[in-house]
Design an enzyme around this catalytic site. Structure first.
Site, PDB file in Angstrom:
ATOM      1  N   MET A 134      -1.823   4.255   0.487  1.00 14.38           N
ATOM      2  CA  MET A 134      -1.844   5.480  -0.315  1.00 14.38           C
ATOM      3  C   MET A 134      -1.435   6.650   0.582  1.00 14.38           C
ATOM      4  SD  MET A 134      -4.806   5.006  -3.112  1.00 14.38           S
ATOM      5  CE  MET A 134      -6.214   5.397  -2.121  1.00 14.38           C
ATOM      6  N   GLY A 135      -0.688   6.346   1.647  1.00  9.67           N
ATOM      7  CA  GLY A 135      -0.259   7.397   2.569  1.00  9.67           C
ATOM      8  C   GLY A 135      -1.401   7.858   3.445  1.00  9.67           C
ATOM      9  N   ALA A 136      -1.269   9.098   3.989  1.00  5.31           N
ATOM     10  CA  ALA A 136      -2.237   9.615   4.970  1.00  5.31           C
ATOM     11  C   ALA A 136      -2.424   8.554   6.061  1.00  5.31           C
ATOM     12  CB  ALA A 136      -3.559   9.996   4.309  1.00  5.31           C
ATOM     13  N   LEU A 137      -1.305   8.120   6.605  1.00  6.72           N
ATOM     14  CA  LEU A 137      -1.301   6.965   7.503  1.00  6.72           C
ATOM     15  C   LEU A 137      -1.999   7.270   8.826  1.00  6.72           C
ATOM     16  CD1 LEU A 137       2.377   5.752   6.918  1.00  6.72           C
ATOM     17  CD2 LEU A 137       0.286   5.061   5.720  1.00  6.72           C
ATOM     18  N   GLY A 173      -4.652   2.543  12.073  1.00  9.97           N
ATOM     19  CA  GLY A 173      -5.074   1.316  11.395  1.00  9.97           C
ATOM     20  C   GLY A 173      -3.943   0.764  10.529  1.00  9.97           C
ATOM     21  N   HIS A 174      -3.286   1.657   9.764  1.00  8.05           N
ATOM     22  CA  HIS A 174      -2.134   1.222   8.958  1.00  8.05           C
ATOM     23  C   HIS A 174      -1.016   0.696   9.874  1.00  8.05           C
ATOM     24  CE1 HIS A 174      -3.640   4.406   5.991  1.00  8.05           C
ATOM     25  NE2 HIS A 174      -3.607   3.308   5.263  1.00  8.05           N
ATOM     26  N   VAL A 184      -9.559  -1.455  12.715  1.00  5.87           N
ATOM     27  CA  VAL A 184      -9.104  -0.711  13.906  1.00  5.87           C
ATOM     28  C   VAL A 184     -10.018   0.496  14.050  1.00  5.87           C
ATOM     29  CG1 VAL A 184      -7.160   0.478  15.005  1.00  5.87           C
ATOM     30  CG2 VAL A 184      -6.742  -1.473  13.495  1.00  5.87           C
TER      31      VAL A 184
HETATM   32  O1  PAF Z   1      -6.475   0.367   0.452  1.00  5.49           O
HETATM   33  C1  PAF Z   1      -5.694   1.155  -0.109  1.00  5.49           C
HETATM   34  O2  PAF Z   1      -5.090   2.016   0.527  1.00  5.49           O
HETATM   35  C2  PAF Z   1      -5.472   1.041  -1.602  1.00  5.49           C
HETATM   36  O3  PAF Z   1      -6.635   0.652  -2.253  1.00  5.49           O
HETATM   37  C3  PAF Z   1      -4.294   0.134  -1.990  1.00  5.49           C
HETATM   38  C4  PAF Z   1      -4.543  -1.306  -1.562  1.00  5.49           C
HETATM   39  C5  PAF Z   1      -3.024   0.635  -1.347  1.00  5.49           C
HETATM   40  C6  PAF Z   1      -4.115   0.136  -3.506  1.00  5.49           C
HETATM   41  O4  PAF Z   1      -3.860   1.411  -3.991  1.00  5.49           O
END
Ligand code: PAF
Length: 280
Positions: free
Chosen positions: A30-33, A36-37, A176
């Protein structure tokens, strides 16, 4: 990095790539990376020919409209971070593109969805399941990567792909943490300086708790954690659960299950943070 914002365009590109025999590793976000992402993305990049990331703040998984409004949106830095891990394709649809009409799908995940986040955030997992299924059907990845911080979400998605069924392989990835132990989360950006300073108490308490299973019962351990937090007025506990690692049902005896974790959801100011740690 190629940026695609319509489903139709993505499907055309996906067909081209699949004709070339390319495998896709997918990280939905959902962005705001944050780091961890990026860890999920580095792994996806390593294990597949191409890395596909989606950024979509999914309105139907927010049971609290204020939370949706406050969800951090940091597209410019997100793009830089995606470039830094050599993301190949970014899928970045609008709400209208994803939901041209109302969706009434209702998933029954049984008791897995009735505890913890499912109980605290009615409708949340249904909204997650709807969007993740739709993203999987658009992207058709071979593998998709999810962090264990959202352990229950991961369990729901594993169940979803079995129920439908979908052929994507779900790859769980370890939590992370920041150097001081705070689990990385987009919500950490919303903590004030003082709150950020206090936040590692969650990790520190879990770390002590997981060592106490030899001397305390699950119920006693849960109460031990509650007592620790009761000395910290800046925190307000939403739940503490000690649960088995499959259906995430609370355990009353340590030998009720082969794998047990402690889960916590806590408000720090008005930011809700979750974390978990394996006991065994
Ligand atoms: O974990 C998240 O960021 C959200 O729940 C996901 C899996 C991207 C679904 O909107």
């Amino acid at each position: 990095m190629e940026i695609i914002s319509t489903i139709q365009q993505f499907c055309v590109r996906r067909t081209e790539l699949s004709n070339l025999g390319k495998t896709l590793g997918f990280v939905p976000t959902m962005g705001a990376l944050h780091e961890g992402h990026l860890e999920l993305m580095r792994r996806a990049k390593q294990e597949n020919d191409l890395l596909v990331v989606s950024i979509f703040v999914n309105p139907i998984q927010f049971n609290n409209q204020e939370d949706l409004k406050k969800y951090p949106r940091t597209l410019e830095t997100d793009m830089e971070m995606l470039e830094s891990v050599n993301c190949d394709l970014l899928f970045f649809p609008s709400v209208e593109e994803m939901y041209p009409e109302a969706i009434n799908d209702n998933y029954d995940f049984g008791k897995l969805a009735n505890v913890m986040e499912g109980a605290a955030r009615p409708g949340h997992f249904n909204g997650v399941a709807i969007v993740v299924r739709k993203l999987f059907e658009i992207i058709e990845p071979q593998k998709a990567y999810f962090g264990e911080k959202d352990y229950q979400q991961l369990a729901i998605i594993q169940k979803l792909v079995k129920m439908i069924p979908l052929s994507v392989e779900i790859i769980p990835c370890q939590i992370v943490r920041e150097n001081d132990g705070l689990a990385m989360s987009s919500r950490n950006m919303r903590l004030s300086e003082n709150e950020r300073f206090a936040a590692p108490f969650i990790f520190q308490t879990l770390q002590k708790a997981v060592k106490l299973n030899a001397v305390l019962s699950p119920e006693e351990l849960k109460n031990w954690v509650l007592t620790k937090f009761s000395t910290q007025p800046e925190f307000k506990i939403d739940y503490v659960e000690i649960a088995e690692d499959q259906q995430l049902q609370a355990v009353t005896h340590w030998n009720d299950a082969n794998g047990v974790l402690i889960f916590i959801a806590v408000f720090l100011g008005n930011v809700r943070l979750i974390d978990n740690m394996r006991i065994f």
